[in-house]
Design a protein around this motif. Sequence first.
Motif, PDB file in Angstrom:
ATOM      1  N   PHE A  22       0.901  -1.203  -0.059  1.00 43.51           N
ATOM      2  CA  PHE A  22      -0.067   0.059   0.089  1.00 43.51           C
ATOM      3  C   PHE A  22       0.757   1.323  -0.073  1.00 43.51           C
ATOM      4  O   PHE A  22       0.335   2.416  -0.024  1.00 43.51           O
ATOM      5  N   GLU A  23       2.236   1.055   0.006  1.00 44.63           N
ATOM      6  CA  GLU A  23       3.198   2.372   0.091  1.00 44.63           C
ATOM      7  C   GLU A  23       2.945   3.244   1.327  1.00 44.63           C
ATOM      8  O   GLU A  23       4.162   3.783   1.837  1.00 44.63           O
ATOM      9  N   SER A  24       1.815   3.472   1.862  1.00 43.56           N
ATOM     10  CA  SER A  24       1.813   4.401   3.068  1.00 43.56           C
ATOM     11  C   SER A  24       0.198   4.002   3.852  1.00 43.56           C
ATOM     12  O   SER A  24      -0.384   3.547   3.229  1.00 43.56           O
ATOM     13  N   ARG A  25       0.315   4.735   4.836  1.00 45.92           N
ATOM     14  CA  ARG A  25      -1.002   4.721   5.623  1.00 45.92           C
ATOM     15  C   ARG A  25      -2.076   5.223   4.773  1.00 45.92           C
ATOM     16  O   ARG A  25      -3.160   4.527   4.750  1.00 45.92           O
ATOM     17  N   GLU A  26      -2.026   6.466   4.249  1.00 45.50           N
ATOM     18  CA  GLU A  26      -2.813   6.772   3.464  1.00 45.50           C
ATOM     19  C   GLU A  26      -3.315   5.911   2.346  1.00 45.50           C
ATOM     20  O   GLU A  26      -4.455   5.919   1.960  1.00 45.50           O
ATOM     21  N   GLY A  27      -2.478   5.112   1.639  1.00 44.03           N
ATOM     22  CA  GLY A  27      -2.602   4.046   0.557  1.00 44.03           C
ATOM     23  C   GLY A  27      -3.495   3.029   1.284  1.00 44.03           C
ATOM     24  O   GLY A  27      -4.497   2.574   0.564  1.00 44.03           O
ATOM     25  N   LEU A  28      -3.314   2.660   2.214  1.00 42.59           N
ATOM     26  CA  LEU A  28      -3.916   1.544   3.115  1.00 42.59           C
ATOM     27  C   LEU A  28      -5.483   1.874   3.215  1.00 42.59           C
ATOM     28  O   LEU A  28      -6.215   1.241   3.323  1.00 42.59           O
ATOM     29  N   MET A  29      -5.593   3.115   3.872  1.00 40.95           N
ATOM     30  CA  MET A  29      -6.833   3.782   4.202  1.00 40.95           C
ATOM     31  C   MET A  29      -7.764   3.902   2.971  1.00 40.95           C
ATOM     32  O   MET A  29      -9.023   3.818   2.883  1.00 40.95           O
ATOM     33  N   ALA A  30      -6.972   4.227   1.797  1.00 39.09           N
ATOM     34  CA  ALA A  30      -7.560   4.612   0.480  1.00 39.09           C
ATOM     35  C   ALA A  30      -8.073   2.935  -0.069  1.00 39.09           C
ATOM     36  O   ALA A  30      -9.288   3.015  -0.540  1.00 39.09           O
ATOM     37  N   ALA A  31      -7.287   2.059   0.151  1.00 34.92           N
ATOM     38  CA  ALA A  31      -7.902   0.759  -0.006  1.00 34.92           C
ATOM     39  C   ALA A  31      -9.071   0.317   0.667  1.00 34.92           C
ATOM     40  O   ALA A  31     -10.118  -0.357   0.132  1.00 34.92           O
ATOM     41  N   VAL A  32      -9.266   0.483   2.150  1.00 33.52           N
ATOM     42  CA  VAL A  32     -10.164   0.199   2.803  1.00 33.52           C
ATOM     43  C   VAL A  32     -11.289   1.186   2.456  1.00 33.52           C
ATOM     44  O   VAL A  32     -12.579   0.496   2.200  1.00 33.52           O
ATOM     45  N   LEU A  33     -11.251   2.254   2.102  1.00 29.12           N
ATOM     46  CA  LEU A  33     -12.280   3.147   1.435  1.00 29.12           C
ATOM     47  C   LEU A  33     -12.857   2.604   0.417  1.00 29.12           C
ATOM     48  O   LEU A  33     -14.055   2.469   0.021  1.00 29.12           O
ATOM     49  N   ASP A  34     -12.142   2.153  -0.489  1.00 27.40           N
ATOM     50  CA  ASP A  34     -12.368   1.922  -1.881  1.00 27.40           C
ATOM     51  C   ASP A  34     -13.509   0.571  -1.655  1.00 27.40           C
ATOM     52  O   ASP A  34     -14.339   0.249  -2.408  1.00 27.40           O
ATOM     53  N   PHE A  35     -13.128  -0.435  -0.645  1.00 25.04           N
ATOM     54  CA  PHE A  35     -13.962  -1.551  -0.363  1.00 25.04           C
ATOM     55  C   PHE A  35     -15.398  -1.126  -0.016  1.00 25.04           C
ATOM     56  O   PHE A  35     -16.457  -1.534  -0.479  1.00 25.04           O
ATOM     57  N   SER A  36     -15.639   0.128   0.744  1.00 22.36           N
ATOM     58  CA  SER A  36     -16.985   0.388   1.170  1.00 22.36           C
ATOM     59  C   SER A  36     -17.682   1.300   0.018  1.00 22.36           C
ATOM     60  O   SER A  36     -18.834   1.210  -0.257  1.00 22.36           O
ATOM     61  N   GLU A  37     -16.763   1.849  -0.848  1.00 25.07           N
ATOM     62  CA  GLU A  37     -17.443   2.547  -2.098  1.00 25.07           C
ATOM     63  C   GLU A  37     -17.765   1.534  -2.821  1.00 25.07           C
ATOM     64  O   GLU A  37     -18.836   1.726  -3.481  1.00 25.07           O
TER      65      GLU A  37
END
Length: 198
Positions: free
Chosen positions: A63-78
């Motif tokens: 995920f490269e960064s915490r922001e990238g990880l959170m974006a991937a989690v958000l993408d799941f809910s989206e």
Amino acid sequence: MPEPLLLPMADQPPVERADAARNREALLCAARRLIEERGVGCVTMEAVAAAAGVGKGTVFRRFESREGLMAAVLDFSETAWQASVISGPTPLGPGADPWDRLIAFGRSRLETTLLHADLIRAAGATGSRAAGAYSFAALHVRHLLAQLGVDGDLPVLATALLAPLEIPILEQQMSLGGFPVERLMAGWEDLARRITGR
């Protein structure tokens, strides 16, 4: 005989290895679980790695960064939310009157934004959703406006309807006037009526 290795087409992302896909899924499951238990602000890359049973380097490589990880989690809910718009029950899903769908869309988007506000902020410095998520919502609103026979510049009108449902605008409204959610929704519905002539 081993299965042949298929190369991806030029316009497609590379095929993910099975072990990489398992690691990704384990990391996302761990991150979602930790967010539910502790809240977004308390979830670190180290904690996610430990919960998934992998090394911290695996999380950073993936995920490269915490922001990238959170974006991937958000993408799941989206993705789950988009599925409810595309094929879920009415009035948010197909089959309802376009006006009823538009109002259901506004309420659902507002509720989803407020529910995931911390995650949206953690996934991007601007507090905005990814371009793909925004594009889906904008296209859907434009489609509903067209079904309602709205004249004018539909992309601009869709933007006018989407902006009040996003974190930067919601935060301003809530901090300035302490607007309750029902007032925000009533104001949004009033805007939708003015745009559609309902």
